[in-house]
Design a protein around this motif. Structure first.
Motif, mmCIF file in Angstrom:
data_model
loop_
_atom_site.group_PDB
_atom_site.id
_atom_site.type_symbol
_atom_site.label_atom_id
_atom_site.label_comp_id
_atom_site.label_asym_id
_atom_site.label_seq_id
_atom_site.Cartn_x
_atom_site.Cartn_y
_atom_site.Cartn_z
ATOM 1 N N LYS A 44 9.308 33.304 23.998
ATOM 2 C CA LYS A 44 8.844 33.979 22.782
ATOM 3 C C LYS A 44 9.070 35.488 22.834
ATOM 4 C CE LYS A 44 5.275 30.505 21.858
ATOM 5 N NZ LYS A 44 3.829 30.255 21.668
ATOM 6 N N MET A 45 9.772 35.960 23.840
ATOM 7 C CA MET A 45 9.952 37.391 24.034
ATOM 8 C C MET A 45 10.846 37.981 22.941
ATOM 9 S SD MET A 45 10.860 39.010 27.744
ATOM 10 C CE MET A 45 12.368 38.032 27.762
ATOM 11 N N PRO A 46 10.427 39.075 22.299
ATOM 12 C CA PRO A 46 11.286 39.706 21.283
ATOM 13 C C PRO A 46 12.463 40.407 21.936
ATOM 14 C CG PRO A 46 9.338 41.054 21.661
ATOM 15 C CD PRO A 46 9.147 39.790 22.463
ATOM 16 N N ARG A 47 13.480 40.679 21.161
ATOM 17 C CA ARG A 47 14.640 41.397 21.664
ATOM 18 C C ARG A 47 14.287 42.854 21.939
ATOM 19 N NH1 ARG A 47 19.358 38.451 21.179
ATOM 20 N NH2 ARG A 47 20.606 40.337 21.472
ATOM 21 N N ASN A 48 15.002 43.453 22.849
ATOM 22 C CA ASN A 48 14.703 44.817 23.275
ATOM 23 C C ASN A 48 15.064 45.867 22.240
ATOM 24 O OD1 ASN A 48 13.689 44.135 25.827
ATOM 25 N ND2 ASN A 48 15.729 44.055 26.714
ATOM 26 N N TYR A 49 16.044 45.547 21.389
ATOM 27 C CA TYR A 49 16.590 46.573 20.517
ATOM 28 C C TYR A 49 16.483 46.149 19.055
ATOM 29 C CZ TYR A 49 18.544 47.521 25.091
ATOM 30 O OH TYR A 49 18.690 47.729 26.436
ATOM 31 N N ASN A 50 16.032 47.064 18.233
ATOM 32 C CA ASN A 50 15.910 46.848 16.797
ATOM 33 C C ASN A 50 17.264 46.484 16.190
ATOM 34 O OD1 ASN A 50 16.116 48.097 13.895
ATOM 35 N ND2 ASN A 50 13.930 47.793 14.265
ATOM 36 N N ARG A 51 17.248 45.638 15.152
ATOM 37 C CA ARG A 51 18.509 45.169 14.566
ATOM 38 C C ARG A 51 19.343 46.324 14.034
ATOM 39 N NH1 ARG A 51 17.887 42.247 8.789
ATOM 40 N NH2 ARG A 51 20.118 42.348 9.128
#
Length: 432
Positions: free
Chosen positions: A129-136
């Motif tokens: 469930k970890m979000p990605r490190n970098y904003n889209r």
């Protein structure tokens, strides 16, 4: 009779403690869950097998027999003559280096006795469930900047730089939107390439693009299936023939062309002025290559602490290839092999020092070496064969064949160069 008793005693001594039914079931479930996430996020077959095996044996199994396919992972666990076999489907694929690094770290912790099966389940759920490190938007900007950097590597001017940046950024935004709506990957590639082409051609209509072919090739770089192609070559070299062929076929189907080679001028050896020019070219080459590697590191969601080193990987590989071509007159294939070997050694060194998978650095470094120009020319030539006159078809066919062979040789050089340090340094003991 006594001999049989001795053999049985030795056999029993090699077994781990007897596991309860629930423990054995958890061991295979957790191992396959980890393997599924690895395969979904771009890990090569050998790494998937190794981590599944480490997790299974770390949870108490005597041994695991593992079969990795592109869309499924199959494992059989063994404990004191008890067997459990399970299959886990892998429905979709992407690239997320953070997930690979996290699961590799969990396997180390489990092997060292720092986790039990309950803690491992919680950690796997957290990683899943970890979000990605970098904003889209950071990714959109970074990919646009990377493709624009490649336009400079192709000797494009500053107008090409800004046209390529606009085309690649718009194409990346469209790709993200299509991916969020679960559009077929092949359709996504086609539409993304179409958007990039429309932006570049629109700029050419208003005389903003003096050399649209450079911008077209550079803006298509965001679609390069670098991870599938590199993994395919590594799988083939390491003996996973079926998986390698399937990965390679998938990569070719997804391929929309990328560009990593640029026009260069000849420099005479021995001249101080030429040496200064060469140094300046290498500095620029390293800068733009590092910028390109950074964008793909953002796209592949590498751990934050590895981002700078991934950029250095891209700079090292491409700069060494340029040096080999410029100063020593090496062929593109040999120069690529040297650059890939440098990336492979650097990746192994960082993996040892930072306790993280080497592929994080190897893929980001190798992505700048992928033969996008030759693949692009091959595909364009194939499309042109059907429309050229019969008497000119043979010339086009020869050109297509040469470009296709160069593409294949460069891909092999990349794979061999990256895998070479592993083949030289790793000493695998035979299974007894």
């Amino acid at each position: 009779m006594n001999d049989n008793l001795i053999i049985d005693a030795i056999d029993q001594r090699d077994h781990k403690p007897l596991m309860e039914r629930e423990e054995l079931r958890d061991a295979i479930s957790l191992s396959l869950w980890a393997g599924q996430m690895l395969l979904q996020n771009g890990a090569d077959t050998k790494r998937v097998e190794e981590i599944i095996h480490h997790i299974g044996t770390g949870l108490g199994c005597d041994w695991l027999d593992i079969v990795v396919q592109l869309d499924a992972v199959i494992a059989t666990t063994t404990n004191n003559h008890e067997f459990r076999t399970k299959v886990r489907r892998v429905p979709n694929h992407g690239v997320n280096m953070q997930v690979i690094a996290e699961i590799a770290d969990l396997s180390y912790q489990l092997t060292n006795g720092e986790l039990d099966r309950f803690q491992l389940r919680r950690e796997l759920r957290r990683v899943d469930k970890m979000p990605r490190n970098y904003n889209r938007w950071v990714v959109v900007f970074g990919v646009g900047l990377a493709c624009a950097a490649f336009s400079r590597l192709f000797a494009g001017d500053w107008s090409m730089f800004f046209v390529t940046f606009s085309a690649a950024s718009m194409a990346m935004f469209i790709r993200q939107e299509l991916h969020r709506r679960y559009i077929n990957p092949l359709v996504t590639v086609a539409l993304t390439a179409l958007v990039a082409g429309l932006v570049v051609n629109s700029a050419a209509l208003f005389d903003l693009s003096t050399e649209p072919s450079i911008a077209l090739a550079a803006s298509a770089l965001l679609l390069v299936p670098g991870v599938p192609l590199i993994n395919a070559a590594e799988d083939l070299i390491q003996g996973y023939i079926l998986t390698g062929v399937i990965r390679g076929t998938t990569g070719v189907l997804d391929c929309a062309g990328d560009c990593t080679r640029f026009g260069i001028c000849y420099l005479d050896n021995g001249s101080a002025e030429c040496m200064i020019n060469l140094l300046w070219i290498l500095v620029q080459d390293a800068f733009w290559s590092a910028l390109a590697a950074m964008a793909f590191a953002l796209l592949f969601n590498v751990p934050r602490r590895t981002l700078l080193y991934a950029m250095i990987s891209g700079a090292i590989g491409h700069a060494i290839r340029t040096l080999a071509i410029q100063q020593f007159g090496a062929s593109i294939e040999l120069a690529t092999l040297l650059g890939a070997m440098a990336v492979g050694i650097w990746a192994k060194f960082l993996a040892y020092r930072m306790k993280t998978p080497s592929m994080i650095f190897a893929v980001c470094g190798a992505i700048t070496l992928v033969p996008g120009v030759f693949a692009y020319r091959t595909m364009i030539g194939i499309l042109q064969i059907t429309s050229v006159p019969i008497d000119e078809a043979s010339i086009t066919l020869v050109a297509v064949s040469v470009n296709a062979i160069k593409t294949g040789l460069i891909l092999v050089a990349i794979a061999v160069g990256i895998v070479m340090p592993t083949l030289l340094l790793n000493r695998e003991k035979p299974v007894v």
